[in-house]
Design a protein around this motif. Sequence first.
Motif, PDB file in Angstrom:
ATOM      1  N   PHE A  69      50.378  34.486  44.766  1.00  0.00           N
ATOM      2  CA  PHE A  69      49.861  35.539  45.639  1.00  0.00           C
ATOM      3  C   PHE A  69      48.367  35.680  45.389  1.00  0.00           C
ATOM      4  CE2 PHE A  69      50.642  37.633  41.650  1.00  0.00           C
ATOM      5  CZ  PHE A  69      49.665  38.600  41.545  1.00  0.00           C
ATOM      6  N   THR A  70      47.685  36.280  46.353  1.00  0.00           N
ATOM      7  CA  THR A  70      46.257  36.544  46.231  1.00  0.00           C
ATOM      8  C   THR A  70      46.050  38.011  45.882  1.00  0.00           C
ATOM      9  OG1 THR A  70      45.736  34.831  47.862  1.00  0.00           O
ATOM     10  CG2 THR A  70      44.030  36.466  47.413  1.00  0.00           C
ATOM     11  N   LEU A  71      45.239  38.266  44.872  1.00  0.00           N
ATOM     12  CA  LEU A  71      44.988  39.644  44.444  1.00  0.00           C
ATOM     13  C   LEU A  71      44.238  40.430  45.527  1.00  0.00           C
ATOM     14  CD1 LEU A  71      43.768  39.139  40.771  1.00  0.00           C
ATOM     15  CD2 LEU A  71      45.802  40.394  41.453  1.00  0.00           C
ATOM     16  N   PRO A  72      44.637  41.679  45.773  1.00  0.00           N
ATOM     17  CA  PRO A  72      43.848  42.532  46.664  1.00  0.00           C
ATOM     18  C   PRO A  72      42.447  42.736  46.093  1.00  0.00           C
ATOM     19  CG  PRO A  72      45.999  43.522  46.169  1.00  0.00           C
ATOM     20  CD  PRO A  72      45.829  42.367  45.243  1.00  0.00           C
ATOM     21  N   GLN A  73      41.462  42.897  46.964  1.00  0.00           N
ATOM     22  CA  GLN A  73      40.078  42.981  46.513  1.00  0.00           C
ATOM     23  C   GLN A  73      39.848  44.173  45.596  1.00  0.00           C
ATOM     24  OE1 GLN A  73      37.815  40.596  46.902  1.00  0.00           O
ATOM     25  NE2 GLN A  73      36.476  41.778  45.551  1.00  0.00           N
ATOM     26  N   ASP A  74      40.511  45.307  45.865  1.00  0.00           N
ATOM     27  CA  ASP A  74      40.285  46.461  44.990  1.00  0.00           C
ATOM     28  C   ASP A  74      40.814  46.199  43.589  1.00  0.00           C
ATOM     29  OD1 ASP A  74      42.972  46.544  45.704  1.00  0.00           O
ATOM     30  OD2 ASP A  74      42.960  48.654  46.311  1.00  0.00           O
ATOM     31  N   LEU A  75      41.873  45.393  43.479  1.00  0.00           N
ATOM     32  CA  LEU A  75      42.399  45.043  42.160  1.00  0.00           C
ATOM     33  C   LEU A  75      41.484  44.032  41.471  1.00  0.00           C
ATOM     34  CD1 LEU A  75      44.640  45.656  40.218  1.00  0.00           C
ATOM     35  CD2 LEU A  75      46.058  43.920  41.324  1.00  0.00           C
ATOM     36  N   ASN A 135      49.695  49.907  43.449  1.00  0.00           N
ATOM     37  CA  ASN A 135      49.668  49.430  44.832  1.00  0.00           C
ATOM     38  C   ASN A 135      49.744  47.912  44.896  1.00  0.00           C
ATOM     39  OD1 ASN A 135      49.439  52.058  45.722  1.00  0.00           O
ATOM     40  ND2 ASN A 135      47.225  51.958  46.092  1.00  0.00           N
ATOM     41  N   GLY A 136      49.098  47.248  43.916  1.00  0.00           N
ATOM     42  CA  GLY A 136      49.141  45.784  43.879  1.00  0.00           C
ATOM     43  C   GLY A 136      50.560  45.264  43.722  1.00  0.00           C
ATOM     44  N   ILE A 137      51.346  45.945  42.896  1.00  0.00           N
ATOM     45  CA  ILE A 137      52.756  45.562  42.709  1.00  0.00           C
ATOM     46  C   ILE A 137      53.545  45.851  43.973  1.00  0.00           C
ATOM     47  CG2 ILE A 137      54.864  46.093  41.422  1.00  0.00           C
ATOM     48  CD1 ILE A 137      53.031  46.723  39.008  1.00  0.00           C
TER      49      ILE A 137
END
Length: 214
Positions: free
Chosen positions: A147-153, A28-30
């Motif tokens: 980019f900023t990493l999503p919190q779940d990642l 999902n992060g990608i």
Amino acid sequence: MSLTNDLKSLAQNSAKKHPENVQQIMKNGIQVLKDADIVSQALKTGNAIPEITLPNAANKNISIQELLLDKKVILSFYRGGWCPYCNLELKALQQALPDFEENGATLVAISPETPDNSLTTSEKNNLSFEVLSDVNNKIAEKFNLTFTLPQDLVEIYKGFNIDLEKSNGNTEQQLPISATYIINQDGTILYDHIKEDYKQRADPEELINILKNR
């Protein structure tokens, strides 16, 4: 084996180690990056690079523009020494270093890690090329790579004992997407390889072929 094949093997082995929910969060992060169309906004072939002066692993300032006075520059943006795909890439670049130099190019790697952590990465991988520290991603931002990493990642990485705050010396949770450039001596980009998927990197063989034919 080529770097491309080595990366595929690493990805396959990594997938076997992680449960499906963890794999999905990383996928999902990608996808978030693809949906944001970040690659289309990055500097590419034909663009001029900004002025770049950054500290190396020994905290000595290195100017890319000064290096360009002598040779082309291969510029590799990587995420950090905590990333196994980055370490695989750095080792492959090190092996290809004599071929790069023989074909008129100097190799430089850039990450958002602090100089101390860049030194650790350099020593761990026995690197003999410059590894520069782009704290706060100031240069990566000028290339439109950040980019900023999503919190779940972020939480997944913490579970892997990856502490980006410690590695990068800030709390931003920002990284550059993986990108490799060949820079002409006039400061324009001759070649670019920019991918949202951190498991995909420019293969040294391709870089050598570009240098030989330009």
